[in-house]
Design a protein around this motif. Sequence first.
Motif, PDB file in Angstrom:
ATOM      1  N   ALA A  20       0.790  -1.245   0.000  1.00  0.00           N
ATOM      2  CA  ALA A  20       0.000   0.000   0.000  1.00  0.00           C
ATOM      3  C   ALA A  20       0.821   1.294   0.000  1.00  0.00           C
ATOM      4  N   VAL A  21       2.130   1.191  -0.241  1.00  0.00           N
ATOM      5  CA  VAL A  21       2.939   2.417  -0.318  1.00  0.00           C
ATOM      6  C   VAL A  21       2.760   3.132  -1.668  1.00  0.00           C
ATOM      7  N   GLY A  22       2.213   2.396  -2.648  1.00  0.00           N
ATOM      8  CA  GLY A  22       1.951   3.014  -3.953  1.00  0.00           C
ATOM      9  C   GLY A  22       2.771   2.448  -5.100  1.00  0.00           C
ATOM     10  N   LYS A  23       3.278   1.241  -4.932  1.00  0.00           N
ATOM     11  CA  LYS A  23       4.114   0.625  -5.984  1.00  0.00           C
ATOM     12  C   LYS A  23       3.342   0.506  -7.301  1.00  0.00           C
ATOM     13  N   SER A  24       2.136  -0.048  -7.236  1.00  0.00           N
ATOM     14  CA  SER A  24       1.355  -0.265  -8.464  1.00  0.00           C
ATOM     15  C   SER A  24       1.011   1.056  -9.141  1.00  0.00           C
ATOM     16  N   GLN A  25       0.706   2.055  -8.323  1.00  0.00           N
ATOM     17  CA  GLN A  25       0.312   3.346  -8.904  1.00  0.00           C
ATOM     18  C   GLN A  25       1.505   4.095  -9.479  1.00  0.00           C
ATOM     19  N   PHE A  35      -3.457   6.799 -13.196  1.00  0.00           N
ATOM     20  CA  PHE A  35      -3.590   6.597 -11.749  1.00  0.00           C
ATOM     21  C   PHE A  35      -5.024   6.176 -11.526  1.00  0.00           C
ATOM     22  N   SER A  39      -7.513   1.354  -6.917  1.00  0.00           N
ATOM     23  CA  SER A  39      -6.628   0.247  -7.305  1.00  0.00           C
ATOM     24  C   SER A  39      -6.753  -0.900  -6.312  1.00  0.00           C
ATOM     25  N   ASN A 123       6.885   8.043  -1.279  1.00  0.00           N
ATOM     26  CA  ASN A 123       5.719   8.335  -2.126  1.00  0.00           C
ATOM     27  C   ASN A 123       4.583   8.991  -1.320  1.00  0.00           C
ATOM     28  N   LYS A 124       3.645   9.552  -2.030  1.00  0.00           N
ATOM     29  CA  LYS A 124       2.458  10.254  -1.511  1.00  0.00           C
ATOM     30  C   LYS A 124       2.822  11.638  -0.967  1.00  0.00           C
ATOM     31  N   ASP A 126       1.954  14.276  -1.991  1.00  0.00           N
ATOM     32  CA  ASP A 126       0.779  15.169  -2.035  1.00  0.00           C
ATOM     33  C   ASP A 126       0.057  15.230  -0.685  1.00  0.00           C
ATOM     34  N   ALA A 154       2.516   9.652  -6.997  1.00  0.00           N
ATOM     35  CA  ALA A 154       1.938   8.973  -8.161  1.00  0.00           C
ATOM     36  C   ALA A 154       0.627   9.651  -8.528  1.00  0.00           C
ATOM     37  N   LEU A 155      -0.080  10.130  -7.500  1.00  0.00           N
ATOM     38  CA  LEU A 155      -1.376  10.782  -7.711  1.00  0.00           C
ATOM     39  C   LEU A 155      -1.233  12.050  -8.547  1.00  0.00           C
TER      40      LEU A 155
HETATM   41  P1  GDP Z   1       1.038  -1.075  -3.481  1.00  0.00           P
HETATM   42  O1  GDP Z   1       0.346  -2.077  -2.613  1.00  0.00           O
HETATM   43  O2  GDP Z   1       2.359  -0.676  -2.909  1.00  0.00           O
HETATM   44  O3  GDP Z   1       1.111  -1.478  -4.920  1.00  0.00           O
HETATM   45  O4  GDP Z   1       0.150   0.277  -3.398  1.00  0.00           O
HETATM   46  P2  GDP Z   1      -0.959   0.820  -4.441  1.00  0.00           P
HETATM   47  O5  GDP Z   1      -0.312   1.366  -5.664  1.00  0.00           O
HETATM   48  O6  GDP Z   1      -2.001  -0.225  -4.636  1.00  0.00           O
HETATM   49  O7  GDP Z   1      -1.531   2.062  -3.602  1.00  0.00           O
HETATM   50  C1  GDP Z   1      -2.094   1.880  -2.313  1.00  0.00           C
HETATM   51  C2  GDP Z   1      -3.072   2.993  -2.028  1.00  0.00           C
HETATM   52  O8  GDP Z   1      -2.397   4.244  -1.979  1.00  0.00           O
HETATM   53  C3  GDP Z   1      -4.170   3.133  -3.094  1.00  0.00           C
HETATM   54  O9  GDP Z   1      -5.372   3.497  -2.452  1.00  0.00           O
HETATM   55  C4  GDP Z   1      -3.648   4.260  -3.963  1.00  0.00           C
HETATM   56  O10 GDP Z   1      -4.704   4.948  -4.592  1.00  0.00           O
HETATM   57  C5  GDP Z   1      -2.938   5.134  -2.939  1.00  0.00           C
HETATM   58  N1  GDP Z   1      -1.817   5.899  -3.520  1.00  0.00           N
HETATM   59  C6  GDP Z   1      -0.805   5.427  -4.285  1.00  0.00           C
HETATM   60  N2  GDP Z   1       0.045   6.410  -4.624  1.00  0.00           N
HETATM   61  C7  GDP Z   1      -0.435   7.544  -4.062  1.00  0.00           C
HETATM   62  C8  GDP Z   1      -0.009   8.913  -4.061  1.00  0.00           C
HETATM   63  O11 GDP Z   1       1.024   9.310  -4.622  1.00  0.00           O
HETATM   64  N3  GDP Z   1      -0.771   9.794  -3.331  1.00  0.00           N
HETATM   65  C9  GDP Z   1      -1.914   9.411  -2.689  1.00  0.00           C
HETATM   66  N4  GDP Z   1      -2.594  10.355  -2.027  1.00  0.00           N
HETATM   67  N5  GDP Z   1      -2.345   8.148  -2.691  1.00  0.00           N
HETATM   68  C10 GDP Z   1      -1.625   7.221  -3.373  1.00  0.00           C
END
Ligand code: GDP
Length: 175
Positions: A20-25, A35, A39, A123-124, A126, A154-155
């Motif tokens: 949930a750190v934002g890898k996929s995004q 984005f 996700s 990440n994040k 924002d 990523a957002l």
């Molecule tokens: P992963 O498990 O590391 O692949 O994480 P995801 O890409 O699935 O992102 C996890 C959550 O964080 C999701 O709800 C995304 O929408 C959110 N998220 C990812 N990147 C960002 C970002 O840069 N800013 C914000 N505000 N939310 C983000």
Amino acid sequence: GEFNQKIDYVFKLVLIGDAAVGKSQLLARFARNEFSVDSKATIGVEFQTRTLAINEKTIKAQIWDTAGQERYRAVTSAYYRGAVGAMLIYDITKRQSFDHVARWLEELRSHADRNIVIMLIGNKSDLGSLRAVPTEDAKEFAQRENLFFMETSALEATNVENAFQTGLTEIYGNV
Ligand code: GDP
């Protein structure tokens, strides 16, 4: 476009870090400039590619996402095999995800090639009002461990291009 392009190099990059750190995004942003707010946790092995120019060479970046394996601490050595770059990602609003960075680094260094280029990514960016990891802490850690460091969103597409370009340029310098 990518049609009929001569590829000079294919570079494998891996994304690691807590769930949930934002890898996929970050991957969606870099590979497709997308984005998605809703996700879902990705399941199954997954990579995406993007072809781009680095120092006048055509580079195909093949970027692997853990596909949710990190939830079960089951990121395998096959995942790291052949990787020339890694993005070690934490969430600036989740202290725990930064506290785990050292553990990820250890795993990465025990599995990956000695010359792998590593970028530490907060990440994040924002979500500044919810920040739990001071930029200085991460900067110091990165300096100590010899990692590149950048904060991204990523957002909002902040620094994503910059982060991957910096990593790929450094990787290109190593070949
Ligand atoms: P992963 O498990 O590391 O692949 O994480 P995801 O890409 O699935 O992102 C996890 C959550 O964080 C999701 O709800 C995304 O929408 C959110 N998220 C990812 N990147 C960002 C970002 O840069 N800013 C914000 N505000 N939310 C983000």
